[in-house]
Design a protein around this motif. Structure first.
Motif, PDB file in Angstrom:
ATOM      1  N   SER A 141     -72.731  -2.831  58.865  1.00  0.00           N
ATOM      2  CA  SER A 141     -72.366  -3.114  60.272  1.00  0.00           C
ATOM      3  C   SER A 141     -72.969  -4.418  60.781  1.00  0.00           C
ATOM      4  CB  SER A 141     -72.818  -1.959  61.163  1.00  0.00           C
ATOM      5  OG  SER A 141     -74.223  -1.812  61.077  1.00  0.00           O
ATOM      6  N   GLU A 142     -73.911  -4.966  60.049  1.00  0.00           N
ATOM      7  CA  GLU A 142     -74.530  -6.234  60.457  1.00  0.00           C
ATOM      8  C   GLU A 142     -73.923  -7.425  59.712  1.00  0.00           C
ATOM      9  OE1 GLU A 142     -78.979  -4.390  61.366  1.00  0.00           O
ATOM     10  OE2 GLU A 142     -78.505  -5.067  59.333  1.00  0.00           O
ATOM     11  N   MET A 143     -72.795  -7.180  59.023  1.00  0.00           N
ATOM     12  CA  MET A 143     -72.148  -8.253  58.269  1.00  0.00           C
ATOM     13  C   MET A 143     -70.699  -8.413  58.695  1.00  0.00           C
ATOM     14  SD  MET A 143     -73.693  -7.809  54.435  1.00  0.00           S
ATOM     15  CE  MET A 143     -73.509  -6.055  54.376  1.00  0.00           C
ATOM     16  N   SER A 144     -70.142  -9.627  58.469  1.00  0.00           N
ATOM     17  CA  SER A 144     -68.728  -9.869  58.756  1.00  0.00           C
ATOM     18  C   SER A 144     -67.866  -9.135  57.737  1.00  0.00           C
ATOM     19  CB  SER A 144     -68.438 -11.371  58.678  1.00  0.00           C
ATOM     20  OG  SER A 144     -68.498 -11.805  57.332  1.00  0.00           O
ATOM     21  N   GLY A 145     -66.563  -9.052  58.028  1.00  0.00           N
ATOM     22  CA  GLY A 145     -65.630  -8.407  57.104  1.00  0.00           C
ATOM     23  C   GLY A 145     -65.659  -9.051  55.730  1.00  0.00           C
ATOM     24  N   GLY A 146     -65.721 -10.392  55.714  1.00  0.00           N
ATOM     25  CA  GLY A 146     -65.742 -11.100  54.440  1.00  0.00           C
ATOM     26  C   GLY A 146     -67.005 -10.801  53.651  1.00  0.00           C
ATOM     27  N   GLU A 147     -68.124 -10.719  54.376  1.00  0.00           N
ATOM     28  CA  GLU A 147     -69.388 -10.399  53.701  1.00  0.00           C
ATOM     29  C   GLU A 147     -69.357  -8.972  53.160  1.00  0.00           C
ATOM     30  OE1 GLU A 147     -72.131 -13.467  56.348  1.00  0.00           O
ATOM     31  OE2 GLU A 147     -71.997 -11.353  56.917  1.00  0.00           O
ATOM     32  N   GLN A 148     -68.791  -8.058  53.927  1.00  0.00           N
ATOM     33  CA  GLN A 148     -68.674  -6.674  53.434  1.00  0.00           C
ATOM     34  C   GLN A 148     -67.819  -6.623  52.164  1.00  0.00           C
ATOM     35  OE1 GLN A 148     -67.535  -3.838  56.516  1.00  0.00           O
ATOM     36  NE2 GLN A 148     -68.660  -5.018  58.041  1.00  0.00           N
ATOM     37  N   SER A 149     -66.732  -7.416  52.150  1.00  0.00           N
ATOM     38  CA  SER A 149     -65.898  -7.470  50.939  1.00  0.00           C
ATOM     39  C   SER A 149     -66.697  -8.000  49.763  1.00  0.00           C
ATOM     40  CB  SER A 149     -64.684  -8.375  51.163  1.00  0.00           C
ATOM     41  OG  SER A 149     -63.876  -7.855  52.169  1.00  0.00           O
ATOM     42  N   ARG A 150     -67.534  -8.987  50.029  1.00  0.00           N
ATOM     43  CA  ARG A 150     -68.365  -9.544  48.952  1.00  0.00           C
ATOM     44  C   ARG A 150     -69.335  -8.505  48.407  1.00  0.00           C
ATOM     45  NH1 ARG A 150     -69.122 -15.248  48.545  1.00  0.00           N
ATOM     46  NH2 ARG A 150     -67.324 -16.190  49.526  1.00  0.00           N
ATOM     47  N   VAL A 151     -69.884  -7.697  49.303  1.00  0.00           N
ATOM     48  CA  VAL A 151     -70.785  -6.629  48.851  1.00  0.00           C
ATOM     49  C   VAL A 151     -70.020  -5.666  47.939  1.00  0.00           C
ATOM     50  CG1 VAL A 151     -72.224  -4.680  49.554  1.00  0.00           C
ATOM     51  CG2 VAL A 151     -72.268  -6.797  50.889  1.00  0.00           C
ATOM     52  N   ALA A 152     -68.800  -5.305  48.353  1.00  0.00           N
ATOM     53  CA  ALA A 152     -68.001  -4.367  47.552  1.00  0.00           C
ATOM     54  C   ALA A 152     -67.686  -4.960  46.177  1.00  0.00           C
ATOM     55  CB  ALA A 152     -66.712  -4.009  48.293  1.00  0.00           C
ATOM     56  N   ILE A 153     -67.421  -6.266  46.138  1.00  0.00           N
ATOM     57  CA  ILE A 153     -67.113  -6.909  44.855  1.00  0.00           C
ATOM     58  C   ILE A 153     -68.381  -7.002  44.005  1.00  0.00           C
ATOM     59  CG2 ILE A 153     -66.304  -9.050  43.773  1.00  0.00           C
ATOM     60  CD1 ILE A 153     -64.476  -9.353  46.324  1.00  0.00           C
ATOM     61  N   ALA A 154     -69.504  -7.313  44.648  1.00  0.00           N
ATOM     62  CA  ALA A 154     -70.779  -7.336  43.910  1.00  0.00           C
ATOM     63  C   ALA A 154     -71.055  -5.963  43.297  1.00  0.00           C
ATOM     64  CB  ALA A 154     -71.924  -7.745  44.843  1.00  0.00           C
ATOM     65  N   ARG A 155     -70.801  -4.905  44.061  1.00  0.00           N
ATOM     66  CA  ARG A 155     -71.009  -3.550  43.547  1.00  0.00           C
ATOM     67  C   ARG A 155     -70.105  -3.285  42.337  1.00  0.00           C
ATOM     68  NH1 ARG A 155     -69.698   1.128  47.644  1.00  0.00           N
ATOM     69  NH2 ARG A 155     -67.662   0.226  47.212  1.00  0.00           N
ATOM     70  N   ALA A 156     -68.879  -3.828  42.394  1.00  0.00           N
ATOM     71  CA  ALA A 156     -67.929  -3.595  41.292  1.00  0.00           C
ATOM     72  C   ALA A 156     -68.356  -4.308  40.009  1.00  0.00           C
ATOM     73  CB  ALA A 156     -66.529  -4.047  41.703  1.00  0.00           C
ATOM     74  N   VAL A 157     -69.072  -5.426  40.132  1.00  0.00           N
ATOM     75  CA  VAL A 157     -69.394  -6.204  38.924  1.00  0.00           C
ATOM     76  C   VAL A 157     -70.873  -6.147  38.531  1.00  0.00           C
ATOM     77  CG1 VAL A 157     -67.441  -7.777  39.252  1.00  0.00           C
ATOM     78  CG2 VAL A 157     -69.701  -8.426  40.133  1.00  0.00           C
ATOM     79  N   VAL A 158     -71.673  -5.373  39.269  1.00  0.00           N
ATOM     80  CA  VAL A 158     -73.124  -5.366  39.019  1.00  0.00           C
ATOM     81  C   VAL A 158     -73.457  -4.906  37.601  1.00  0.00           C
ATOM     82  CG1 VAL A 158     -73.557  -3.029  39.924  1.00  0.00           C
ATOM     83  CG2 VAL A 158     -75.379  -4.740  40.002  1.00  0.00           C
ATOM     84  N   ASN A 159     -72.606  -4.041  37.076  1.00  0.00           N
ATOM     85  CA  ASN A 159     -72.778  -3.500  35.730  1.00  0.00           C
ATOM     86  C   ASN A 159     -72.270  -4.431  34.643  1.00  0.00           C
ATOM     87  OD1 ASN A 159     -73.959  -1.227  34.922  1.00  0.00           O
ATOM     88  ND2 ASN A 159     -72.215   0.118  35.306  1.00  0.00           N
ATOM     89  N   ASN A 160     -71.737  -5.579  35.082  1.00  0.00           N
ATOM     90  CA  ASN A 160     -71.130  -6.523  34.152  1.00  0.00           C
ATOM     91  C   ASN A 160     -69.990  -5.894  33.359  1.00  0.00           C
ATOM     92  OD1 ASN A 160     -71.006  -9.101  33.380  1.00  0.00           O
ATOM     93  ND2 ASN A 160     -72.631  -8.992  31.844  1.00  0.00           N
ATOM     94  N   PRO A 161     -69.044  -5.235  34.037  1.00  0.00           N
ATOM     95  CA  PRO A 161     -67.953  -4.573  33.323  1.00  0.00           C
ATOM     96  C   PRO A 161     -66.986  -5.606  32.748  1.00  0.00           C
ATOM     97  CG  PRO A 161     -67.505  -4.527  35.664  1.00  0.00           C
ATOM     98  CD  PRO A 161     -68.867  -5.144  35.500  1.00  0.00           C
ATOM     99  N   PRO A 162     -66.430  -5.373  31.560  1.00  0.00           N
ATOM    100  CA  PRO A 162     -65.475  -6.325  30.997  1.00  0.00           C
ATOM    101  C   PRO A 162     -64.235  -6.527  31.868  1.00  0.00           C
ATOM    102  CG  PRO A 162     -66.219  -4.795  29.316  1.00  0.00           C
ATOM    103  CD  PRO A 162     -66.774  -4.297  30.616  1.00  0.00           C
ATOM    104  N   ILE A 163     -63.871  -5.510  32.662  1.00  0.00           N
ATOM    105  CA  ILE A 163     -62.626  -5.602  33.437  1.00  0.00           C
ATOM    106  C   ILE A 163     -62.881  -5.248  34.899  1.00  0.00           C
ATOM    107  CG2 ILE A 163     -60.254  -4.749  33.664  1.00  0.00           C
ATOM    108  CD1 ILE A 163     -60.418  -3.916  30.697  1.00  0.00           C
ATOM    109  N   LEU A 164     -62.367  -6.100  35.793  1.00  0.00           N
ATOM    110  CA  LEU A 164     -62.416  -5.823  37.228  1.00  0.00           C
ATOM    111  C   LEU A 164     -61.006  -5.444  37.692  1.00  0.00           C
ATOM    112  CD1 LEU A 164     -63.995  -5.903  39.938  1.00  0.00           C
ATOM    113  CD2 LEU A 164     -63.379  -8.313  40.100  1.00  0.00           C
ATOM    114  N   LEU A 165     -60.887  -4.277  38.322  1.00  0.00           N
ATOM    115  CA  LEU A 165     -59.596  -3.791  38.815  1.00  0.00           C
ATOM    116  C   LEU A 165     -59.621  -3.807  40.343  1.00  0.00           C
ATOM    117  CD1 LEU A 165     -59.397  -0.622  36.544  1.00  0.00           C
ATOM    118  CD2 LEU A 165     -57.971  -2.654  36.305  1.00  0.00           C
ATOM    119  N   ALA A 166     -58.551  -4.327  40.940  1.00  0.00           N
ATOM    120  CA  ALA A 166     -58.510  -4.386  42.399  1.00  0.00           C
ATOM    121  C   ALA A 166     -57.141  -3.930  42.889  1.00  0.00           C
ATOM    122  CB  ALA A 166     -58.782  -5.810  42.872  1.00  0.00           C
ATOM    123  N   ASP A 167     -57.143  -3.034  43.863  1.00  0.00           N
ATOM    124  CA  ASP A 167     -55.884  -2.563  44.455  1.00  0.00           C
ATOM    125  C   ASP A 167     -55.768  -3.112  45.871  1.00  0.00           C
ATOM    126  OD1 ASP A 167     -53.514  -1.311  44.929  1.00  0.00           O
ATOM    127  OD2 ASP A 167     -54.248   0.736  44.656  1.00  0.00           O
TER     128      ASP A 167
END
Ligand SMILES: Nc1ncnc2c1ncn2[C@@H]1O[C@H](COP(=O)(O)OP(=O)(O)O)[C@@H](O)[C@H]1O
Ligand SMILES: [Mg+2]
Length: 235
Positions: A141-167
């Protein structure tokens, strides 16, 4: 050898008969390691169904999905869950950040079930990678929409997965925030990340190398985007 081999996938919902929905019919294609692929098509064409199958979340009615030479749906449910965690990162339209956890804590979530040491440090490094090194301890709640999206993307790649899937990753975003997300995908791709993005928005595909188009559960086009981008400008 392709990283992803989709062979003759079909997915039917409902019982045999008039009410059965053929969400995907005999879909085959391959994805190379490091490729940035967009999947487009009108609403109801099977995009989310295909992404769920690619995401090891939904067994097909027939056909196979082979990733890194692993026959994904031949795995037991438990092994498939392990596979999902190791190989796949997900970005959904609804970001699903936990509101009472800070940015760094949200990004640490996928690490909880792993035996990574220094989980907080790895999450912090990943947030730095997406340009949020100075916002580690902010609540969503203390971040902009774009920053929140960045957090979600960071969470998706933190494990260094070979494939990133986005819907539909920019589906509900204003244009500035959408730009941020697309810019970040472009950056991750340039760092070697394989990306599979489902979208119905032609503007979202501009950095993708390749476009697979679905209609009525079938592939109707499979193109390199450099050949089609000029045309999409007029859509
Ligand atoms: N769980 C389900 N049960 C029944 N039908 C479904 C289910 N999920 C999707 N469908 C149907 O399958 C088709 C493809 O849906 P979907 O993959 O969500 O398309 P898209 O993401 O391209 O809009 C649609 O006709 C949809 O109604
Ligand atoms: Mg969908």
């Amino acid at each position: 050898m392709s990283l992803v081999v989709v062979n003759d996938l079909s997915k039917y919902f409902g019982n045999d008969g008039d009410t059965q929905v053929h969400a995907l019919e005999h879909v085959s294609f391959e994805i190379a390691n490091g490729e940035y692929l967009a999947i487009m098509g009108p609403s109801g064409s099977g995009k989310s169904t295909l992404l769920a199958i690619l995401g090891a979340m939904s067994p097909p009615s027939s056909g196979t999905l082979v990733i890194d030479q692993i026959d994904v749906y031949a795995l037991s449910q438990e092994k498939r869950a392990d596979f999902r965690r190791e190989y796949l990162g997900f970005v959904f339209q609804q970001l699903q950040l936990i509101p009472y956890l800070t940015a760094v804590e949200n990004v640490m979530l996928p690490l909880v079930v792993t035996n990574h040491k220094n989980k907080r440090e790895l999450a912090a490094t990943t947030l730095e990678r997406v340009g949020l090194g100075d916002k580690l301890n902010r609540l969503p709640s203390e971040m902009s929409g774009g920053e929140q999206s960045r957090v979600a993307i960071a969470r998706a790649v933190v494990n260094n997965p070979p494939i990133l899937l986005a819907d539909e990753p920019v589906g509900s975003l204003d244009s500035k925030t959408g730009e941020e997300v697309l810019g970040l995908f472009k950056q991750l791709h340039s760092e070697g990340q394989t990306i599979i993005m489902v979208t119905h928005n032609p503007e979202s595909i501009r950095d993708a190398e390749r476009l697979v188009q679905l209609k009525d559960g079938r592939i109707v086009a499979d193109l390199m985007t450099k050949d089609v981008i000029p045309a999409t400008k007029f859509l």
